[in-house]
Design a protein around this motif. Sequence first.
Motif, PDB file in Angstrom:
ATOM      1  N   ALA A  12      41.045  38.700  30.045  1.00 56.71           N
ATOM      2  CA  ALA A  12      41.924  38.995  31.177  1.00 56.71           C
ATOM      3  C   ALA A  12      41.403  38.288  32.420  1.00 56.71           C
ATOM      4  N   CYS A  13      40.088  38.333  32.600  1.00 58.51           N
ATOM      5  CA  CYS A  13      39.472  37.718  33.778  1.00 58.51           C
ATOM      6  C   CYS A  13      39.644  36.206  33.762  1.00 58.51           C
ATOM      7  N   ALA A  14      39.331  35.608  32.617  1.00 54.98           N
ATOM      8  CA  ALA A  14      39.414  34.149  32.517  1.00 54.98           C
ATOM      9  C   ALA A  14      40.839  33.665  32.777  1.00 54.98           C
ATOM     10  N   PHE A  15      41.809  34.382  32.215  1.00 51.75           N
ATOM     11  CA  PHE A  15      43.188  33.923  32.388  1.00 51.75           C
ATOM     12  C   PHE A  15      43.727  34.197  33.789  1.00 51.75           C
ATOM     13  N   SER A  16      43.299  35.317  34.359  1.00 48.87           N
ATOM     14  CA  SER A  16      43.827  35.595  35.697  1.00 48.87           C
ATOM     15  C   SER A  16      43.171  34.690  36.746  1.00 48.87           C
ATOM     16  N   HIS A  17      42.057  34.051  36.373  1.00 45.22           N
ATOM     17  CA  HIS A  17      41.441  33.098  37.300  1.00 45.22           C
ATOM     18  C   HIS A  17      41.668  31.660  36.844  1.00 45.22           C
ATOM     19  N   ALA A  18      42.757  31.444  36.107  1.00 41.79           N
ATOM     20  CA  ALA A  18      43.054  30.091  35.638  1.00 41.79           C
ATOM     21  C   ALA A  18      43.476  29.219  36.813  1.00 41.79           C
TER      22      ALA A  18
END
Lengths: 135, 258
Positions: A21-27
């Motif tokens: 979730a973190c990685a994708f929301s900080h894409a």
Amino acid sequence: MKYRFEIIPSLCIGCRTCELACAFSHAKDKKPGRSRIYPLAYAPDKYVPVVCLQCDDPACVKSCMFNALKRNEETGAIDLDEERCVKCMACVAACPFGCAMVDAGHDEIVKCDICKGNPACVQFCPTKALVYNKV
Amino acid sequence: MAHITINGKVVKAHEGEMLLAVIKRLGIDVPALCNHEAIEPTGNCRLCMVEITRPEWEGWKKNVTSCLYPVEDGLIVNTHTPELLEIRKTLLDLQLARCPNSELIQKMAEEYGVHETSYIANVEGDNCIMCYACTRICEVLGKSAISAVMRGQKKVIAPPFGEEPVDCIGCLACAQICPTDVIPYEDKDGIRTIWKKKFELVTCKNCGKTIVTRDFADYLIEQRRIPHEYFETCDDCKRLELAKKMGGLITKAAEVAV
Ligand code: FES
């Protein structure tokens, strides 16, 4: 500070959904960012989600010679101002919990910003080991 | 709050912030090379020029560097007048002559229709555009280890007397901020070399990973009163340590509960 980010390790099952979730929301530029949160095992099958604790007396803020790190009074997070950051890595070296990191893919320094008040990891955590509450 | 007109659109901006910041926020493409939030603007590259006017100026206009011009209520700004395009083109043509090997300058010049410089290209040059971002950031850090030396065509950024800079702590801020990436450095076998000076890198006591130089860490420990233990391990190991420490507390709490 109006909100508090809480971690309840006993509920964490180490599924690493928060990481995704973190990685994708900080894409950025169609590339996922480096996760700011890591459920790490302290014993077999026992996990603690390790994420920036937004310290009261933060070493990262002290270490930044360029004032790129500041407390966001709304969210309670220490926000990194990318425009001011020169990537000297002082915060990466100084944080006692290793929660300021280098995102090699985007060539930038990253730390948890509580998603500007709407943390993706909290939303996705299936066991509610991560909570973000009004205080 | 001030209201200014940029390219015909009225926008809100903070009184006193620089025009370039507003322009960037709006996503308007104005080239800027020497500007960085961590340093004071000095208007060295001149690329960020915009045209300003006010209703009471009765048609009088002037071109200013937007990185240095503070927002005033009622300002009318234009970022892409034919005159400005011509100015930027000339500037990039000159930059390209100075730095023919810089990919960034080539790309920027290309965008303004300069495929080849119309001046004599300095093929042996080092791609430095003399924006002073490196010396300015070093000053912010409180070191001023490097500066401009010599004059005119011979002017270069260098440590005093061309020797190893005594005040340099190897933090890399100069190399990182350089818009054309011309300050070389190397991290190898626990040693960082920059400005021909060698620095010991702090090595994580658990895994051997290196992050900053010993001198930079010592500077932070002394200046900012950060406990020196914080620098002994790398970020990866410190996260693991935190998990173990918290885990220990949980286990203990569980034992007490039983
Ligand atoms: S960015 Fe304004 S003069 Fe260089």
